[in-house]
Every structure is written in structure tokens, then in C-alpha cells.
Design an enzyme around this catalytic site. Structure first.
Site, PDB file in Angstrom:
ATOM      1  N   LYS A  69      38.228  37.501  47.421  1.00  0.00           N
ATOM      2  CA  LYS A  69      37.131  37.123  46.519  1.00  0.00           C
ATOM      3  C   LYS A  69      37.612  36.283  45.323  1.00  0.00           C
ATOM      4  O   LYS A  69      36.889  35.415  44.855  1.00  0.00           O
ATOM      5  CB  LYS A  69      36.389  38.367  46.025  1.00  0.00           C
ATOM      6  CG  LYS A  69      35.565  39.058  47.122  1.00  0.00           C
ATOM      7  CD  LYS A  69      34.791  40.227  46.539  1.00  0.00           C
ATOM      8  CE  LYS A  69      33.824  40.809  47.554  1.00  0.00           C
ATOM      9  NZ  LYS A  69      32.915  41.782  46.921  1.00  0.00           N
ATOM     10  N   ASP A 105      26.814  40.259  44.225  1.00  0.00           N
ATOM     11  CA  ASP A 105      26.895  41.727  44.235  1.00  0.00           C
ATOM     12  C   ASP A 105      26.002  42.349  43.153  1.00  0.00           C
ATOM     13  O   ASP A 105      25.359  43.376  43.377  1.00  0.00           O
ATOM     14  CB  ASP A 105      28.338  42.197  44.036  1.00  0.00           C
ATOM     15  CG  ASP A 105      29.176  42.014  45.288  1.00  0.00           C
ATOM     16  OD1 ASP A 105      28.614  42.016  46.397  1.00  0.00           O
ATOM     17  OD2 ASP A 105      30.418  41.874  45.160  1.00  0.00           O
TER      18      ASP A 105
END
Ligand code: ATR
Length: 276
Positions: A69, A105
Site C-alpha cells: 500500500k 478504507d
């Protein structure tokens, strides 16, 4: 020559456990779309080259999961403000041959709360966030953006909590792990972002009776769906939201950008992911 169907996927290492192919596969079928969503296991030393190659390979974009990420954010040509503040990206979109990075997220966290606990408001009172890893960064950032007046961060390793608090500034306060129960007092939102309570891990044991009466508790752990933390919350009479929905809702934005349809999170999707 007709254009090939849109192509997207998930890049991780390992990637076999990822639920993303089931989620996107379900939506492609549900909307009758021609398209592909593939899982790609890419070792850490290859991540940069692999991500940079996505546009040339014809991808519309990709989800990026652990441990790539941060690399995804670093290689992108452009990034959303939230991805930059969180320091990690989970969604890449190809535009004009370049990569745009986003982090969805926090969006997934908020949308899950709104869908499963419609009376919940981010600004109803203080929030307690347990943990200070990648998921906590996204949750804390989302709560701050949504107007939570005070975010109490509690983490076993205090230094990580302090580093996280700096991302959002004044609304975040760090409490010691040993003081977690005191930090529950009056909270309207309670979030476990640690791995405690996951199958095979020790439970998160915390008295929650001092939370606000209308508080909502949620857990990013979704195996099991009802974690010991959520069980404690239920026993204390609090509303609870399980963690599966955060995973499902974070996927919506990528799907819409790659395949052109805004998908929904419903019971059929939950069933497909729980029992593929
Ligand atoms: P992610 O990026 O998925 O959030 P992570 O960065 O490894 O994963 O974070 C895991 C979180 O669970 C951390 O907050 C971790 O606390 P530390 O920062 O002290 O490591 C927390 N955690 C994991 N095991 C724990 C345990 N046994 N007791 C308390 N906290 C724990």
C-alpha cells in the site's frame, strides 16, 4: 477491432486470502458486465515494476493490499489528499496512461457505519480507536474528516499512537493502553482496529459500560463476525456493526471507476463473500 473488456485486479503478497476477486466478480455478474478482475501475487522486490506496468498491460486500475500500500502511493503519478495524509493507497486508477492513487478504507468504514447503524453520527461525541496500524490511520482520518470532536487513540505501542495522532492534529488524544477502559467514558463511537479477537488471536478484553448509551461499537476484524469485543458491546446494551461491511464498501469506489457502474453492498454480496 473491438475494445477488450475492462481489466482490473488486486496486487498483494500473498494474495490468495483476498476477498476482492469475489466482491468484484459478484458485482460484474450482478450488473451483467463484461470485465475481468484478477488476483496478482507480486513479491515485494517486484512491486514497483509491477504497479508501474499496469497501464501498459491494459489495466483500468487495481486494488493494492499488504504489503504494497505504501509502494502504491509512492509510484503513483497523482494521489488524493486522503491517500497522502494516510500515507498509503489501496486503489489505483489508470488515467491518461498514468496512475492515480486513492485510499478508500476510511470511506468504507464510514459507509458501513451509516448503512448498518443509520442513527450513528460521527459528530455525536468522542470516539475511541484501539490500534494504530494502517487500518487505524484510515479510520482516524475518516472520523476527523466527518467531524468527530475528539478521537482517543489507544495502542499497545504508544509511539505509534502518537505518530497517528499527528496526522489529524488537535482532535486526536493519545491514552495509554493500560488506561483504555478510562478512555471509554462517554464515547459515542468505539472501534477496534487491532488484530485482537481475530480467529487464533487473544480476545480484546475491555469493559464498555462507561460508553454513551447510544454508542455504536465496530470491529475491523470479521473472522469471526461477532468478535469478543462486539459481544462485550452487545452485553453492555450497545449497538454493534461487524467489520465485513468496511471491506465491502471500500471496494465500491474502485469498481465504479474501473467498470463504470456504482455497485451496492447488500445481503447477497455478504453471503457471496462469507460462503464463496
Ligand atoms: P494493520 O495495518 O492491518 O492495521 P498492523 O499495522 O500490524 O496492521 O497493526 C496491528 C494493530 O494491532 C497494532 O495497533 C498493534 O499494536 P502495536 O502497534 O503495539 O503492534 C495491534 N496489536 C496486535 N497484536 C496485539 C496484542 N497482542 N495486544 C495489543 N495490540 C495488538
Amino acid at each position: 477491432m473491438t475494445a477488450p473488456p475492462p481489466l482490473a485486479g488486486v496486487v498483494g503478497w500473498p494474495v490468495g486470502h483476498s476477498k476482492s476477486p469475489v466482491i468484484h466478480g459478484h458485482w460484474l455478474k450482478r450488473h451483467g458486465l463484461a470485465g475481468w478482475y484478477v488476483a496478482m501475487a507480486v513479491a515485494p522486490q517486484d512491486a514497483e515494476r509491477a504497479l508501474r506496468a499496469l497501464p501498459a498491460l491494459g489495466f483500468r486500475g487495481a486494488n493494492v493490499t499488504l504489503p504494497h500500500k505504501e509502494t502504491a502511493l509512492a509510484v503513483a503519478d497523482a494521489a488524493s489528499a486522503r491517500a497522502r495524509r494516510i500515507g498509503a493507497a489501496n486503489t489505483l486508477v489508470v488515467r491518461d496512461g498514468g496512475l492515480e492513487a486513492d485510499n478508500t478504507d476510511g470511506f468504507g468504514f464510514l459507509e458501513n457505519m451509516r448503512q448498518e447503524a443509520p442513527r450513528w453520527r460521527a459528530d455525536a461525541g468522542p470516539a475511541l480507536v484501539l490500534g494504530a496500524g494502517g487500518a487505524a490511520r484510515a479510520v482516524v482520518h475518516a472520523l476527523a474528516e466527518a467531524g468527530t470532536p475528539e478521537i482517543r487513540i489507544v495502542n499497545r505501542t504508544r509511539a505509534r499512537a502518537e505518530a497517528l495522532a499527528e496526522i489529524v492534529g488537535g482532535v486526536a488524544l493519545v491514552h495509554d493502553w493500560s488506561e483504555a477502559e478510562d478512555a471509554v467514558e462517554g464515547c459515542a463511537t468505539l472501534v477496534n482496529t487491532t488484530s485482537l479477537g481475530m480467529a487464533g488471536q487473544p480476545p480484546l478484553e475491555l469493559r464498555l459500560d462507561a460508553a454513551a448509551k447510544a454508542a455504536v461499537a465496530t470491529d475491523i476484524v470479521y473472522t469471526p463476525l461477532v468478535t469478543p469485543f462486539l459481544k462485550t458491546a452487545r452485553d453492555a446494551g450497545l449497538a454493534t456493526v461487524d467489520g465485513l461491511g468496511m471491506l465491502l464498501h471500500q471496494a465500491r469506489l474502485g469498481f465504479e471507476r474501473w467498470f463504470g457502474v456504482a455497485p451496492e453492498v447488500d445481503e447477497a454480496l455478504r453471503r457471496a463473500v462469507l460462503d464463496p
